[in-house]
Design a protein around this motif. Structure first.
Motif, short mmCIF file in Angstrom:
data_model
loop_
_atom_site.label_atom_id
_atom_site.label_comp_id
_atom_site.label_asym_id
_atom_site.label_seq_id
_atom_site.Cartn_x
_atom_site.Cartn_y
_atom_site.Cartn_z
N ILE A 1 0.83 -1.21 0.00
CA ILE A 1 0.00 0.00 0.00
C ILE A 1 0.87 1.25 0.00
CG2 ILE A 1 -1.71 1.32 1.33
CD1 ILE A 1 -2.60 -1.48 2.45
N PHE A 2 1.92 1.24 0.83
CA PHE A 2 2.80 2.39 0.98
C PHE A 2 4.24 1.88 0.98
CE2 PHE A 2 5.00 5.75 3.33
CZ PHE A 2 4.57 6.86 2.61
N GLU A 3 4.92 2.07 -0.14
CA GLU A 3 6.24 1.46 -0.34
C GLU A 3 7.30 1.90 0.67
OE1 GLU A 3 9.57 1.11 -3.87
OE2 GLU A 3 7.49 1.52 -4.42
N GLN A 4 7.28 3.14 1.09
CA GLN A 4 8.32 3.67 1.99
C GLN A 4 8.01 3.36 3.45
OE1 GLN A 4 11.15 4.86 0.96
NE2 GLN A 4 10.50 4.57 -1.14
N THR A 5 7.85 2.07 3.75
CA THR A 5 7.56 1.62 5.10
C THR A 5 8.81 1.02 5.73
OG1 THR A 5 5.25 1.15 4.53
CG2 THR A 5 6.13 0.05 6.48
N ILE A 6 9.07 1.41 6.96
CA ILE A 6 10.23 0.92 7.72
C ILE A 6 9.71 0.20 8.95
CG2 ILE A 6 12.28 1.60 9.03
CD1 ILE A 6 12.25 4.21 7.31
N ILE A 7 10.29 -0.96 9.25
CA ILE A 7 9.98 -1.70 10.46
C ILE A 7 11.01 -1.31 11.52
CG2 ILE A 7 9.75 -3.98 11.53
CD1 ILE A 7 7.62 -3.46 9.42
N GLY A 8 10.54 -0.71 12.60
CA GLY A 8 11.46 -0.31 13.67
C GLY A 8 12.00 -1.52 14.41
N GLU A 9 13.24 -1.42 14.84
CA GLU A 9 13.90 -2.47 15.62
C GLU A 9 14.54 -1.81 16.85
OE1 GLU A 9 16.72 -4.48 13.15
OE2 GLU A 9 15.28 -4.82 11.55
N ASP A 10 14.96 -2.61 17.79
CA ASP A 10 15.63 -2.09 18.98
C ASP A 10 16.82 -1.23 18.55
OD1 ASP A 10 13.88 -3.35 20.66
OD2 ASP A 10 15.23 -5.00 21.15
N HIS A 11 16.94 -0.08 19.16
CA HIS A 11 18.03 0.87 18.96
C HIS A 11 18.03 1.52 17.58
CE1 HIS A 11 19.52 -0.59 22.76
NE2 HIS A 11 19.48 -1.82 22.29
N TYR A 12 16.96 1.36 16.82
CA TYR A 12 16.85 2.04 15.52
C TYR A 12 16.58 3.52 15.79
CZ TYR A 12 15.27 3.27 10.84
OH TYR A 12 15.14 3.85 9.61
N SER A 13 17.26 4.37 15.06
CA SER A 13 16.99 5.80 15.22
C SER A 13 16.87 6.44 13.85
CB SER A 13 18.10 6.49 16.03
OG SER A 13 19.31 6.47 15.31
N ILE A 14 16.15 7.52 13.81
CA ILE A 14 15.91 8.25 12.57
C ILE A 14 15.81 9.72 12.92
CG2 ILE A 14 13.42 7.96 12.71
CD1 ILE A 14 13.38 7.71 9.66
N GLN A 15 16.31 10.57 12.06
CA GLN A 15 16.20 12.02 12.26
C GLN A 15 14.95 12.51 11.55
OE1 GLN A 15 19.65 14.32 11.25
NE2 GLN A 15 18.55 16.23 11.33
N LEU A 16 14.12 13.23 12.28
CA LEU A 16 12.90 13.79 11.72
C LEU A 16 13.17 15.20 11.24
CD1 LEU A 16 10.31 12.64 14.41
CD2 LEU A 16 10.93 11.51 12.26
N ASN A 17 12.77 15.46 10.01
CA ASN A 17 12.89 16.80 9.44
C ASN A 17 11.50 17.29 9.09
OD1 ASN A 17 15.83 16.89 9.36
ND2 ASN A 17 15.67 15.34 7.79
N PHE A 18 11.12 18.40 9.65
CA PHE A 18 9.80 18.95 9.43
C PHE A 18 9.84 20.00 8.34
CE2 PHE A 18 9.88 17.28 13.70
CZ PHE A 18 8.72 16.53 13.72
N LYS A 19 8.87 19.93 7.44
CA LYS A 19 8.79 20.91 6.36
C LYS A 19 7.93 22.07 6.80
CE LYS A 19 9.14 17.28 2.91
NZ LYS A 19 8.49 16.58 1.82
N ASP A 20 8.25 23.25 6.29
CA ASP A 20 7.44 24.43 6.60
C ASP A 20 6.18 24.43 5.81
OD1 ASP A 20 9.27 25.43 8.39
OD2 ASP A 20 10.35 26.56 6.85
#
Length: 59
Positions: free
Chosen positions: A40-59
């Motif tokens: 349904i939505f190709e850009q899906t990530i499965i979180g795992e222990d200690h996984y981190s991601i930087q969030l960038n917010f658009k104006d």
């Protein structure tokens, strides 16, 4: 919320990525269900222990 429901919501919201976390005890291997979301939505990530991601917010 199921993987399919989350993916549908992400698609409707036009987000860049979907990060799935906090799985129920019945989901022993979330990767087994990833296709339910990526179909349904190709850009899906499965979180795992200690996984981190930087969030960038658009104006």
């Amino acid at each position: 919320m199921t993987f399919e429901e989350a993916a549908t919501l992400a698609k409707k919201a036009e987000v860049d990525q979907l990060l799935l976390t906090h799985f129920g005890a019945a989901v022993t291997d979330p990767a087994d269900y990833k296709e339910n979301a990526t179909s349904i939505f190709e850009q899906t990530i499965i979180g795992e222990d200690h996984y981190s991601i930087q969030l960038n917010f658009k104006d």
